[in-house]
Design a protein around this motif. Sequence first.
Motif, PDB file in Angstrom:
ATOM      1  N   TRP A  45      -4.901   1.846  -0.907  1.00  0.00           N
ATOM      2  CA  TRP A  45      -5.299   1.125   0.304  1.00  0.00           C
ATOM      3  C   TRP A  45      -6.340   0.060  -0.008  1.00  0.00           C
ATOM      4  CZ3 TRP A  45      -1.304   2.841   2.305  1.00  0.00           C
ATOM      5  CH2 TRP A  45      -0.926   4.168   2.168  1.00  0.00           C
ATOM      6  N   GLY A 104       0.812  -1.209   0.000  1.00  0.00           N
ATOM      7  CA  GLY A 104       0.000   0.000   0.000  1.00  0.00           C
ATOM      8  C   GLY A 104       0.847   1.261   0.000  1.00  0.00           C
ATOM      9  N   TRP A 136       1.126   4.121  -2.911  1.00  0.00           N
ATOM     10  CA  TRP A 136       0.839   5.521  -2.575  1.00  0.00           C
ATOM     11  C   TRP A 136       1.972   6.432  -3.038  1.00  0.00           C
ATOM     12  CZ3 TRP A 136       3.353   8.849   0.919  1.00  0.00           C
ATOM     13  CH2 TRP A 136       2.695  10.049   1.170  1.00  0.00           C
ATOM     14  N   TRP A 181      -7.929   6.648  -2.493  1.00  0.00           N
ATOM     15  CA  TRP A 181      -8.256   5.395  -1.815  1.00  0.00           C
ATOM     16  C   TRP A 181      -7.680   4.168  -2.511  1.00  0.00           C
ATOM     17  CZ3 TRP A 181     -10.082   4.552   2.868  1.00  0.00           C
ATOM     18  CH2 TRP A 181     -10.740   5.579   3.531  1.00  0.00           C
TER      19      TRP A 181
END
Length: 609
Positions: free
Chosen positions: A550, A523, A527, A547
């Motif tokens: 995640w 994750g 990101w 989002w």
Amino acid sequence: MDQQNKNLILATVLSFLVILVWFVVFPPPEPEAPLESSIESSESAPSAATPVPSAARDAAAPTEEPADSSAQGAALDNAPRVAIATERLSGSISLLGGRIDELYLNDYRTSLDEDAPIVELLSPAGSNDAYYAMHGWAPGAELDAASVPGLDTEWALAEGDTLGVNKPITLTWDNGQGLIFTRRIAVDEDFMFTVSQSVRNEGETPVSLAPYGMIAQHGEPQDVKSFFILHEGAVAMADGELSEIDWDNIPDAEVDAKLGRPAIVTDDVQEGWIGFTDHYWQAMLIPGAGQSFDQALTYDPRSDIYRAFATMPTETVAPGASTEVTSQFFAGAKEWETLREYEAKGVAKFIDSIDWGWFFFLTKPIFWLLHHLNQLIGNMGLAIIGLTLLIKALLFPLAYKSYVSMAKMKELQPQMEKLKKEAGDDRQKMQQGMMELYKREKVNPAAGCLPILLQIPIFFSLYKVIFVTIELRHAPFFGPFRDLSAPDPTSLFNLYGLLPWTAPETGSFMALIFIGILPLLLGISMWLQQKLNPAPTDPTQQMIFAWMPWVFMFMLGGFASGLVVYWIANNTITFIQQYLIMRSQGYKPDLLGNIKGGFTRKSKPDPKK
């Protein structure tokens, strides 16, 4: 929505949905096996003589046993046995029928626990999940079933006391009618048995017989995974054509009118093999080189037994003469190097007994490279990272153009915002203005998503390799990561491997909450990579992109650890490449900036670069 953002969303969604959804919703069609009604056998009177496939038209098919009775189970328990003892195999052969029906793979255990039992591949009739092999002779018209050795024939041990490497055994049986049968069984240092069958006719009339091999599986195996990416069931090679038939498709085959049960038959095969396979192990009948044979798969709904046959052509034995036929039987692990060695020795395309899938042109070279990297490095996790580096290096020229295009797209962000304000709700005007802008500035908005799209088949092929190959089974990485074919075993629940507790079961609600180290790193890497990409101007798109790392962190958390290691390495290398290329183009990445500002203009890029 501007064209660049459409491409980014499309590329990201495709890269995952193709893998997770496509093969579930639209599974590949099963290979069509030729169906013929040319095999028949009897389960009533043992003296019934019946026809078999074309290569042995004048002989009868091997007798198939009915459902196991307590009497048969007791007979098997009381029958004498010959031990099998090699470095890699242990077990025994029952002299009742001469069945190879007890086999353990000494190198493999059922789990990572030190006291876990050794993997059991074959087990005798009457036991739970019975699975065994036997060889014999099908009688011709002038003989009855009692004249040839069958399932209940008790063989005599004529030579040897234990089957081992360079220690063959010899079994004999005299039918009392002038025919003497001999069976010599040898085994090599890995998983290949060689079975030589001979018959001597001491009678006064010629006889005809057809040698055969048979593998029987009582009921569908209990540990079938029924996962779309993995084939389990029957597999056969016939003159270069590979057939894979799932367990539940064998009973659905065309019912033979004479046999009265489903039958899948391939006549007159010149080169090939047939048998049953599961995730990591297989049992295969392999007739001798240059010897034609008939392949057959049958299912008896009354006894719930699946069978694979390899029936060789009929042999006519004159009085005072004898004949001999040699074939092979493989029972063991689907190790790439071992199968490749057997293929080099003449077992046609034996490496294809591993389920390489539709993308075999990618899975085979990817595994080859991964295997040799593991041999060089000595750690499969590091080999996966090394493989990722090589793939990224191969795709770097394309990635460079992509990242430069993304940098130029970021430079056009103010003009895009201006066009959006001028167009208002007129989407057509907005699109026309964007296309004119791209053309004027010589920017290709699709260039940014091409490397991501190329990752789709690579990602799926590596997933296939990690999931199906035994070399990844129980392959350690470091610390708590002792099996790269299994999901991350760490979580907050066991302090990420520091406590001796097991993590929540994969797929459970607790596993989603107490996510492991590798999914967390995945994750974060997604990101960071996202922060370098041009940000959407639409608030809804911004929320989706915010989002997305995640969401995928939880989606991929239950995947094999080796695959997550690959994706983390891929994201990290991509981030470093893109960061350096952005800097070279005069942009200073702002990783702590908001979602709209992934990087800022540092200076005018050098036109010579």
